[in-house]
Design an enzyme around this catalytic site. Structure first.
Site, PDB file in Angstrom:
ATOM      1  N   GLU A  23       4.748  11.223  10.170  1.00 26.76           N
ATOM      2  CA  GLU A  23       5.395  11.124  11.486  1.00 26.76           C
ATOM      3  C   GLU A  23       5.694   9.654  11.820  1.00 26.76           C
ATOM      4  OE1 GLU A  23       2.586  12.936  10.951  1.00 26.76           O
ATOM      5  OE2 GLU A  23       3.495  14.924  11.054  1.00 26.76           O
TER       6      GLU A  23
ATOM      7  N   ARG B  92      -2.270  31.404 -19.762  1.00 24.20           N
ATOM      8  CA  ARG B  92      -2.817  32.470 -18.910  1.00 24.20           C
ATOM      9  C   ARG B  92      -1.853  33.659 -18.844  1.00 24.20           C
ATOM     10  NH1 ARG B  92      -7.385  34.642 -16.549  1.00 24.20           N
ATOM     11  NH2 ARG B  92      -6.772  35.771 -14.669  1.00 24.20           N
TER      12      ARG B  92
ATOM     13  N   GLY C 234      -3.722  30.722  -9.653  1.00 25.77           N
ATOM     14  CA  GLY C 234      -4.412  31.866  -9.051  1.00 25.77           C
ATOM     15  C   GLY C 234      -5.797  31.454  -8.566  1.00 25.77           C
TER      16      GLY C 234
ATOM     17  N   GLU D 255       0.836  -1.213   0.000  1.00 31.98           N
ATOM     18  CA  GLU D 255       0.000   0.000   0.000  1.00 31.98           C
ATOM     19  C   GLU D 255       0.869   1.262   0.000  1.00 31.98           C
ATOM     20  OE1 GLU D 255      -2.886   0.034   3.162  1.00 31.98           O
ATOM     21  OE2 GLU D 255      -3.296   2.176   2.926  1.00 31.98           O
TER      22      GLU D 255
ATOM     23  N   GLN E 228      -1.128  27.272  -6.745  1.00 35.72           N
ATOM     24  CA  GLN E 228      -0.850  28.713  -6.633  1.00 35.72           C
ATOM     25  C   GLN E 228      -0.693  29.345  -8.016  1.00 35.72           C
ATOM     26  OE1 GLN E 228      -0.876  30.144  -3.684  1.00 35.72           O
ATOM     27  NE2 GLN E 228      -0.214  32.207  -4.213  1.00 35.72           N
TER      28      GLN E 228
ATOM     29  N   GLY F 267      -0.520   5.240   7.134  1.00 41.03           N
ATOM     30  CA  GLY F 267       0.542   5.596   8.087  1.00 41.03           C
ATOM     31  C   GLY F 267       1.023   7.004   7.790  1.00 41.03           C
ATOM     32  N   THR F 268       1.005   7.856   8.815  1.00 40.82           N
ATOM     33  CA  THR F 268       1.354   9.272   8.610  1.00 40.82           C
ATOM     34  C   THR F 268       2.868   9.437   8.398  1.00 40.82           C
ATOM     35  OG1 THR F 268       1.674   9.659  10.975  1.00 40.82           O
ATOM     36  CG2 THR F 268      -0.565  10.001  10.113  1.00 40.82           C
TER      37      THR F 268
END
Ligand SMILES: Cc1cc2nc3c(=O)[nH]c(=O)nc-3n(C[C@H](O)[C@H](O)[C@H](O)COP(=O)(O)OP(=O)(O)OC[C@H]3O[C@@H](n4cnc5c(N)ncnc54)[C@H](O)[C@@H]3O)c2cc1C
Length: 145
Positions: free
Chosen positions: A133, A33, A105, A7, A102, A130-131
């Protein structure tokens, strides 16, 4: 815990594919853009940002290939490499997708744009399976710290 390895590896690989797609799509959007009379991608700040991200994505890709190779050869002995791949690719993806959003915009915030959905989705990677951390805690143990 064994199932977690597959996973986490898939999560890291998915991150690399997602980041790559987001950067290329952002560069395409930014070349169309215009702001202050020129395409957004003509501003050096965005060129440099994308150059940095493409470099970091390549590093994440190589780490994923390495972890995948280890997993194929030693399914029970690739925890270190898979943990590093998920930690590195997952944390990197937060920065990469943030910058891509970002660049759009205000449109980056609009839910019809895929980059808006990408920001929601990418937050899962440092939490699910699992994070980040916990990835660091695993590495701390494996390295005997
Ligand atoms: C969309 C989604 C799908 C999911 N699917 C599944 C699934 O199919 N099967 C499944 O079993 N689970 C699933 N999960 C659960 C997921 O694995 C957990 O949310 C994740 O492991 C974090 O656990 P937690 O939510 O209990 O956070 P907590 O354990 O409450 O942690 C909260 C915070 O504290 C931090 N923390 C915890 N311990 C430490 C420590 N020792 N040192 C430093 N910081 C620490 C964590 O990193 C986190 O930031 C899913 C989660 C999501 C969001």
């Amino acid at each position: 815990m064994t199932n977690f390895q597959g996973e986490r590896l898939v999560a890291a690989q998915g991150c690399v594919a997602g980041m790559d797609m987001a950067v290329r799509e952002a560069m395409r959007y930014g070349s169309e853009r215009k702001a202050f009379g020129r395409p957004v991608m003509k501003f050096q700040v965005w060129k440099h940002k994308m150059a940095e991200h493409l470099t970091a994505i390549e590093a994440a890709r190589r780490l994923c290939y390495f972890a995948t190779d280890r997993f194929n050869k030693f399914p029970m002995g690739a925890t270190r490499e898979i943990t590093m791949a998920k930690l590195f690719a997952g944390d990197l993806a937060q920065k990469v997708i943030y910058d891509c959003q970002q660049l759009y915009g205000g449109f980056g915030y609009v839910t019809e744009y895929p980059i808006s959905r990408a920001w929601t989705d990418i937050r899962l990677i440092t939490i699910g399976g699992g994070t980040s951390e916990i990835m660091k805690e695993i590495l701390v143990k494996l390295e005997g710290m």
